[in-house]
Design a protein around this motif. Structure first.
Motif, PDB file in Angstrom:
ATOM      1  N   ILE A 119      -2.944   4.022  -2.649  1.00  0.00           N
ATOM      2  CA  ILE A 119      -3.123   3.088  -3.753  1.00  0.00           C
ATOM      3  C   ILE A 119      -2.508   1.744  -3.399  1.00  0.00           C
ATOM      4  CG2 ILE A 119      -3.184   4.907  -5.506  1.00  0.00           C
ATOM      5  CD1 ILE A 119      -0.279   4.246  -6.151  1.00  0.00           C
ATOM      6  N   GLY A 120      -2.988   0.698  -4.081  1.00  0.00           N
ATOM      7  CA  GLY A 120      -2.458  -0.635  -3.861  1.00  0.00           C
ATOM      8  C   GLY A 120      -3.397  -1.692  -4.393  1.00  0.00           C
ATOM      9  N   GLU A 121      -2.862  -2.900  -4.608  1.00  0.00           N
ATOM     10  CA  GLU A 121      -3.661  -3.994  -5.145  1.00  0.00           C
ATOM     11  C   GLU A 121      -4.585  -4.591  -4.084  1.00  0.00           C
ATOM     12  OE1 GLU A 121      -3.801  -4.917  -8.264  1.00  0.00           O
ATOM     13  OE2 GLU A 121      -2.323  -3.413  -8.872  1.00  0.00           O
ATOM     14  N   ASN A 122      -4.130  -4.598  -2.832  1.00  0.00           N
ATOM     15  CA  ASN A 122      -4.933  -5.159  -1.733  1.00  0.00           C
ATOM     16  C   ASN A 122      -5.943  -4.105  -1.280  1.00  0.00           C
ATOM     17  OD1 ASN A 122      -5.976  -6.167   0.708  1.00  0.00           O
ATOM     18  ND2 ASN A 122      -4.048  -7.179   1.219  1.00  0.00           N
ATOM     19  N   LYS A 123      -7.144  -4.208  -1.784  1.00  0.00           N
ATOM     20  CA  LYS A 123      -8.157  -3.188  -1.535  1.00  0.00           C
ATOM     21  C   LYS A 123      -8.549  -3.095  -0.057  1.00  0.00           C
ATOM     22  CE  LYS A 123      -8.207  -2.217  -5.851  1.00  0.00           C
ATOM     23  NZ  LYS A 123      -7.480  -0.997  -6.302  1.00  0.00           N
ATOM     24  N   VAL A 124      -8.552  -4.237   0.642  1.00  0.00           N
ATOM     25  CA  VAL A 124      -8.898  -4.231   2.062  1.00  0.00           C
ATOM     26  C   VAL A 124      -7.852  -3.439   2.843  1.00  0.00           C
ATOM     27  CG1 VAL A 124      -9.220  -5.639   4.118  1.00  0.00           C
ATOM     28  CG2 VAL A 124     -10.123  -6.417   1.911  1.00  0.00           C
ATOM     29  N   ALA A 125      -6.570  -3.685   2.560  1.00  0.00           N
ATOM     30  CA  ALA A 125      -5.492  -2.967   3.231  1.00  0.00           C
ATOM     31  C   ALA A 125      -5.520  -1.489   2.886  1.00  0.00           C
ATOM     32  CB  ALA A 125      -4.137  -3.575   2.859  1.00  0.00           C
ATOM     33  N   VAL A 126      -5.835  -1.184   1.633  1.00  0.00           N
ATOM     34  CA  VAL A 126      -5.907   0.214   1.206  1.00  0.00           C
ATOM     35  C   VAL A 126      -6.988   0.954   1.991  1.00  0.00           C
ATOM     36  CG1 VAL A 126      -6.509   1.763  -0.698  1.00  0.00           C
ATOM     37  CG2 VAL A 126      -4.972  -0.170  -1.099  1.00  0.00           C
ATOM     38  N   GLU A 127      -8.145   0.338   2.167  1.00  0.00           N
ATOM     39  CA  GLU A 127      -9.239   0.983   2.890  1.00  0.00           C
ATOM     40  C   GLU A 127      -8.869   1.221   4.352  1.00  0.00           C
ATOM     41  OE1 GLU A 127     -12.059   2.301   1.757  1.00  0.00           O
ATOM     42  OE2 GLU A 127     -11.275   1.833  -0.238  1.00  0.00           O
ATOM     43  N   ARG A 128      -8.147   0.279   4.957  1.00  0.00           N
ATOM     44  CA  ARG A 128      -7.727   0.453   6.344  1.00  0.00           C
ATOM     45  C   ARG A 128      -6.753   1.619   6.480  1.00  0.00           C
ATOM     46  NH1 ARG A 128      -6.615  -5.929   7.875  1.00  0.00           N
ATOM     47  NH2 ARG A 128      -8.817  -6.556   8.077  1.00  0.00           N
TER      48      ARG A 128
ATOM     49  N   VAL B 201       0.858  -1.190   0.000  1.00  0.00           N
ATOM     50  CA  VAL B 201       0.000   0.000   0.000  1.00  0.00           C
ATOM     51  C   VAL B 201       0.889   1.233   0.000  1.00  0.00           C
ATOM     52  CG1 VAL B 201      -1.810   1.292   1.177  1.00  0.00           C
ATOM     53  CG2 VAL B 201      -1.801  -1.213   1.268  1.00  0.00           C
ATOM     54  N   ARG B 202       0.611   2.139  -0.907  1.00  0.00           N
ATOM     55  CA  ARG B 202       1.437   3.332  -1.055  1.00  0.00           C
ATOM     56  C   ARG B 202       0.588   4.577  -0.825  1.00  0.00           C
ATOM     57  NH1 ARG B 202       6.322   4.025  -3.522  1.00  0.00           N
ATOM     58  NH2 ARG B 202       6.230   1.843  -4.188  1.00  0.00           N
ATOM     59  N   VAL B 203       1.139   5.509  -0.027  1.00  0.00           N
ATOM     60  CA  VAL B 203       0.481   6.796   0.186  1.00  0.00           C
ATOM     61  C   VAL B 203       1.365   7.856  -0.441  1.00  0.00           C
ATOM     62  CG1 VAL B 203      -0.507   8.402   1.853  1.00  0.00           C
ATOM     63  CG2 VAL B 203      -0.447   5.955   2.382  1.00  0.00           C
ATOM     64  N   ASN B 204       0.896   8.415  -1.535  1.00  0.00           N
ATOM     65  CA  ASN B 204       1.681   9.406  -2.272  1.00  0.00           C
ATOM     66  C   ASN B 204       1.318  10.823  -1.835  1.00  0.00           C
ATOM     67  OD1 ASN B 204       2.969   7.424  -3.947  1.00  0.00           O
ATOM     68  ND2 ASN B 204       1.098   7.305  -5.179  1.00  0.00           N
ATOM     69  N   PRO B 205       2.198  11.793  -2.082  1.00  0.00           N
ATOM     70  CA  PRO B 205       1.825  13.190  -1.819  1.00  0.00           C
ATOM     71  C   PRO B 205       0.550  13.511  -2.582  1.00  0.00           C
ATOM     72  CG  PRO B 205       4.164  12.992  -2.318  1.00  0.00           C
ATOM     73  CD  PRO B 205       3.556  11.661  -2.615  1.00  0.00           C
ATOM     74  N   PRO B 206      -0.370  14.303  -2.018  1.00  0.00           N
ATOM     75  CA  PRO B 206      -0.270  15.086  -0.773  1.00  0.00           C
ATOM     76  C   PRO B 206      -0.731  14.337   0.480  1.00  0.00           C
ATOM     77  CG  PRO B 206      -2.266  15.691  -1.929  1.00  0.00           C
ATOM     78  CD  PRO B 206      -1.595  14.648  -2.774  1.00  0.00           C
ATOM     79  N   TYR B 207      -0.653  13.013   0.482  1.00  0.00           N
ATOM     80  CA  TYR B 207      -0.915  12.181   1.667  1.00  0.00           C
ATOM     81  C   TYR B 207      -2.364  12.306   2.158  1.00  0.00           C
ATOM     82  CZ  TYR B 207       4.117  12.798   1.422  1.00  0.00           C
ATOM     83  OH  TYR B 207       5.429  12.890   0.967  1.00  0.00           O
ATOM     84  N   THR B 208      -3.273  12.165   1.229  1.00  0.00           N
ATOM     85  CA  THR B 208      -4.695  12.149   1.563  1.00  0.00           C
ATOM     86  C   THR B 208      -5.220  10.731   1.334  1.00  0.00           C
ATOM     87  OG1 THR B 208      -5.366  12.735  -0.686  1.00  0.00           O
ATOM     88  CG2 THR B 208      -4.963  14.558   0.858  1.00  0.00           C
ATOM     89  N   ALA B 209      -6.469  10.500   1.723  1.00  0.00           N
ATOM     90  CA  ALA B 209      -7.062   9.178   1.514  1.00  0.00           C
ATOM     91  C   ALA B 209      -7.114   8.836   0.028  1.00  0.00           C
ATOM     92  CB  ALA B 209      -8.464   9.135   2.120  1.00  0.00           C
ATOM     93  N   ASP B 210      -7.331   9.863  -0.817  1.00  0.00           N
ATOM     94  CA  ASP B 210      -7.410   9.628  -2.263  1.00  0.00           C
ATOM     95  C   ASP B 210      -6.066   9.246  -2.866  1.00  0.00           C
ATOM     96  OD1 ASP B 210     -10.105  10.179  -2.239  1.00  0.00           O
ATOM     97  OD2 ASP B 210      -9.832  12.315  -2.710  1.00  0.00           O
ATOM     98  N   SER B 211      -4.977   9.537  -2.140  1.00  0.00           N
ATOM     99  CA  SER B 211      -3.655   9.223  -2.686  1.00  0.00           C
ATOM    100  C   SER B 211      -3.133   7.881  -2.193  1.00  0.00           C
ATOM    101  CB  SER B 211      -2.663  10.339  -2.341  1.00  0.00           C
ATOM    102  OG  SER B 211      -2.495  10.463  -0.941  1.00  0.00           O
TER     103      SER B 211
ATOM    104  N   LYS C  16      -6.551   4.140   4.468  1.00  0.00           N
ATOM    105  CA  LYS C  16      -7.307   5.366   4.211  1.00  0.00           C
ATOM    106  C   LYS C  16      -7.949   5.896   5.491  1.00  0.00           C
ATOM    107  CE  LYS C  16      -8.608   4.975  -0.679  1.00  0.00           C
ATOM    108  NZ  LYS C  16      -9.739   4.855  -1.635  1.00  0.00           N
ATOM    109  N   LYS C  17      -8.495   4.980   6.312  1.00  0.00           N
ATOM    110  CA  LYS C  17      -9.132   5.392   7.562  1.00  0.00           C
ATOM    111  C   LYS C  17      -8.113   6.027   8.513  1.00  0.00           C
ATOM    112  CE  LYS C  17     -12.910   2.016   7.480  1.00  0.00           C
ATOM    113  NZ  LYS C  17     -13.553   0.850   8.157  1.00  0.00           N
TER     114      LYS C  17
END
Length: 206
Positions: free
Chosen positions: A163-172, A151-161, A174-175
């Motif tokens: 990304i990743g293949e594991n959607k469950v991990a991405v959602e966690r 799971v990668r959090v790109n600038p500007p480090y928001t929930a929309d930024s 994001k929270k």
């Protein structure tokens, strides 16, 4: 020895001479509210240092020597008195143990350094630190935050930024990011609403 010391140095032992307390097991409380327990290894009247022999947890052969400046000792409680002469010998240091400790310290330093972003904002570092409380497998990849290697959090480090293949991990993740950004906004609003400090002296210009 039971009550608090009213004078520094040898006075902490009451009427006993410092050389006569070697081997006594005591509990020491300092003026900084630290408590130490161990066998008195020695008391150096020249440097005013009390040395306690502390048993290492889980071992009957290893121990630590703690040096306590007597001026900071407020209370000495006697726990037990030896029935036979104390063993004052110090085992030879283990080279292998020293190497392991050094490698562990270096690994810890490298891990801490890896958690400090280079060329990122203070806000980005705060978000990284917040995610690190939930995920230990986290690192900087340039200016991006990489979690679990997927799971990668790109600038500007928001929930929309996020990304990743594991959607469950991405959602966690994001929270966590949303929660930290909410805290940052709340702190920013509280600072903005704080009344300015009036530094104009009384009787000054009107």
């Amino acid at each position: 020895m039971d009550g608090p010391s009213s004078q520094p140095g040898a006075g902490i032992f009451g009427s006993l001479r410092p050389e006569n307390v070697v081997g006594v097991v005591v509990r020491v409380k300092t003026s900084l509210n630290d408590e130490y327990e161990g066998e008195i290894y020695c008391f150096d009247t020249t440097t005013n240092i009390l040395v306690l022999k502390e048993q290492t947890a889980g071992s009957t052969t290893k121990f630590n020597l703690r040096f306590v400046r007597a001026n900071f000792i407020q209370h000495v409680e006697c726990l037990s008195i030896p029935t036979e002469p104390s063993d004052l010998s110090i085992p030879a240091p283990s080279v292998s143990d020293a190497i392991r400790r050094e490698e562990k310290a270096l690994a810890s330093t490298r891990a801490q350094s890896a958690r400090l972003g280079v060329g990122v904002s203070a806000e980005a570092q705060q978000i990284f630190d917040a995610i690190a409380k939930t995920y230990s497998d986290i690192e900087w990849d340039g200016t991006s935050i990489l979690i679990l290697g997927e799971v990668r959090v790109n600038p500007p480090y928001t929930a929309d930024s996020c990304i990743g293949e594991n959607k469950v991990a991405v959602e966690r993740v994001k929270k966590v990011v949303d929660g930290q950004r909410a805290k940052l906004r709340k702190a920013s609003m509280a600072t903005a609403q704080s009344p300015p400090t009036n530094n104009t002296p009384q009787g000054g210009p009107k």
